[in-house]
Design a protein around this motif. Sequence first.
Motif, PDB file in Angstrom:
ATOM      1  N   GLN A   1     -23.207   7.476  23.561  1.00  0.00           N
ATOM      2  CA  GLN A   1     -23.794   8.723  22.868  1.00  0.00           C
ATOM      3  C   GLN A   1     -23.840   8.295  21.452  1.00  0.00           C
ATOM      4  OE1 GLN A   1     -20.979  11.829  23.378  1.00  0.00           O
ATOM      5  NE2 GLN A   1     -21.167  12.066  25.719  1.00  0.00           N
ATOM      6  N   VAL A   2     -24.726   8.925  20.937  1.00  0.00           N
ATOM      7  CA  VAL A   2     -25.074   8.466  19.407  1.00  0.00           C
ATOM      8  C   VAL A   2     -25.157   9.918  18.650  1.00  0.00           C
ATOM      9  CG1 VAL A   2     -26.288   6.532  19.791  1.00  0.00           C
ATOM     10  CG2 VAL A   2     -27.529   8.935  19.715  1.00  0.00           C
TER      11      VAL A   2
ATOM     12  N   ARG B   1     -20.223  12.226   8.396  1.00  0.00           N
ATOM     13  CA  ARG B   1     -20.101  12.676   9.689  1.00  0.00           C
ATOM     14  C   ARG B   1     -18.850  12.719   9.973  1.00  0.00           C
ATOM     15  NH1 ARG B   1     -18.648   8.824  13.396  1.00  0.00           N
ATOM     16  NH2 ARG B   1     -19.035   6.851  12.808  1.00  0.00           N
ATOM     17  N   PRO B   2     -18.346  13.584  10.940  1.00  0.00           N
ATOM     18  CA  PRO B   2     -16.969  13.621  11.576  1.00  0.00           C
ATOM     19  C   PRO B   2     -16.600  12.398  12.203  1.00  0.00           C
ATOM     20  CG  PRO B   2     -18.232  15.629  12.119  1.00  0.00           C
ATOM     21  CD  PRO B   2     -19.346  14.750  11.497  1.00  0.00           C
ATOM     22  N   ASP B   3     -15.308  12.098  12.093  1.00  0.00           N
ATOM     23  CA  ASP B   3     -14.826  10.658  12.666  1.00  0.00           C
ATOM     24  C   ASP B   3     -14.617  11.002  14.047  1.00  0.00           C
ATOM     25  OD1 ASP B   3     -13.794   8.152  13.075  1.00  0.00           O
ATOM     26  OD2 ASP B   3     -11.906   8.536  11.894  1.00  0.00           O
ATOM     27  N   VAL B   4     -14.837   9.944  14.933  1.00  0.00           N
ATOM     28  CA  VAL B   4     -14.773  10.164  16.497  1.00  0.00           C
ATOM     29  C   VAL B   4     -13.994   9.006  16.978  1.00  0.00           C
ATOM     30  CG1 VAL B   4     -16.090  10.257  18.581  1.00  0.00           C
ATOM     31  CG2 VAL B   4     -17.047  11.137  16.241  1.00  0.00           C
TER      32      VAL B   4
ATOM     33  N   GLU C   1     -13.335   9.796  27.685  1.00  0.00           N
ATOM     34  CA  GLU C   1     -12.907  10.932  26.821  1.00  0.00           C
ATOM     35  C   GLU C   1     -13.381  10.937  25.331  1.00  0.00           C
ATOM     36  OE1 GLU C   1      -9.114  13.466  25.661  1.00  0.00           O
ATOM     37  OE2 GLU C   1      -8.522  11.830  26.903  1.00  0.00           O
ATOM     38  N   VAL C   2     -13.984  11.711  24.838  1.00  0.00           N
ATOM     39  CA  VAL C   2     -14.436  11.451  23.505  1.00  0.00           C
ATOM     40  C   VAL C   2     -13.761  12.806  22.448  1.00  0.00           C
ATOM     41  CG1 VAL C   2     -16.539  11.691  21.899  1.00  0.00           C
ATOM     42  CG2 VAL C   2     -16.733  10.587  24.146  1.00  0.00           C
TER      43      VAL C   2
END
Length: 288
Positions: free
Chosen positions: A1-2, A35-38, A44-45
């Motif tokens: 995912q990007v 951008r939010p941190d991931v 599991e993301v």
Amino acid sequence: QVWQIRLDMHLLNHDGNITDAASIAGIVALCHFRRPDVSVQGEEVTVYTPEERDPVPLSIHHMPICVSFAFFHQGTYLLVDPTEREERVMDGLLVIAMNKHHEICTIQSSGVVSLLQEQILRCSKITAVKVAEITELIQKALENDQKARKEGRKFGFAESIPNQRITTFKMESAAVDTNDVEEQAGEIIAKADPPSEVFATPVLHTPGTAQIGEGIESSWGDLEESEKEEAAEEEGESEAAAFECEKVETEDTSTPREAKTSEPIVLSDSEEEEVVILEPQELPRKTR
């Protein structure tokens, strides 16, 4: 995912050279965006909120900046950063996008001018100098913004409010003294000239029409001297034409009926139609 990043630009006003201004605004917006941190554990993301973790900036390796060149008189004159009026009269436009490492990202040429190799090389050298200056200004602005955020000071729109950059033409409210208004108004009325006499009684000339006042000549549409002369000439021509028509009618009455019936009558489109004047009808009286 990007992550999918979308950049929209809305032009409120411009004075020419939209390409350069849009490229600078777009690069600064992407560099300033966070951008939010991931975190990913297996399948599991987890996307963290700004309160849980600080947002992360985008990975921008270089900043391509556009520099526009306008050419006049078939390339004889060269102009950097043309204005809106200069763009109207230019013969051609050359846009070069380059980063601070002197790497050319794109070149676009438009117009009716043919450029030589030496002219393009000269424009590329000028672009390298301009891009280095603009990139330094962008980096300084981003550093000042990041420093202000860490220290807790105001930044962005909130920082411009105390300096009155937004409300430049703001005026303080002034008190108005209304104590002597009636006296001042009475003095003004006493010194003023009396109003001219006005005929307020309507005059009915024909049913359905009315006129306020009688014997007043309207000055609306007064003719100039030249127009008066033209009107007099037209009136004289119309009288002469009427006289000719009467003469022809009298001549036709003297001829016998057989001659009239034997010759066909041809009507042309240029002849004027008969004019009928409609008199106003009397309005029926209303009965109670």
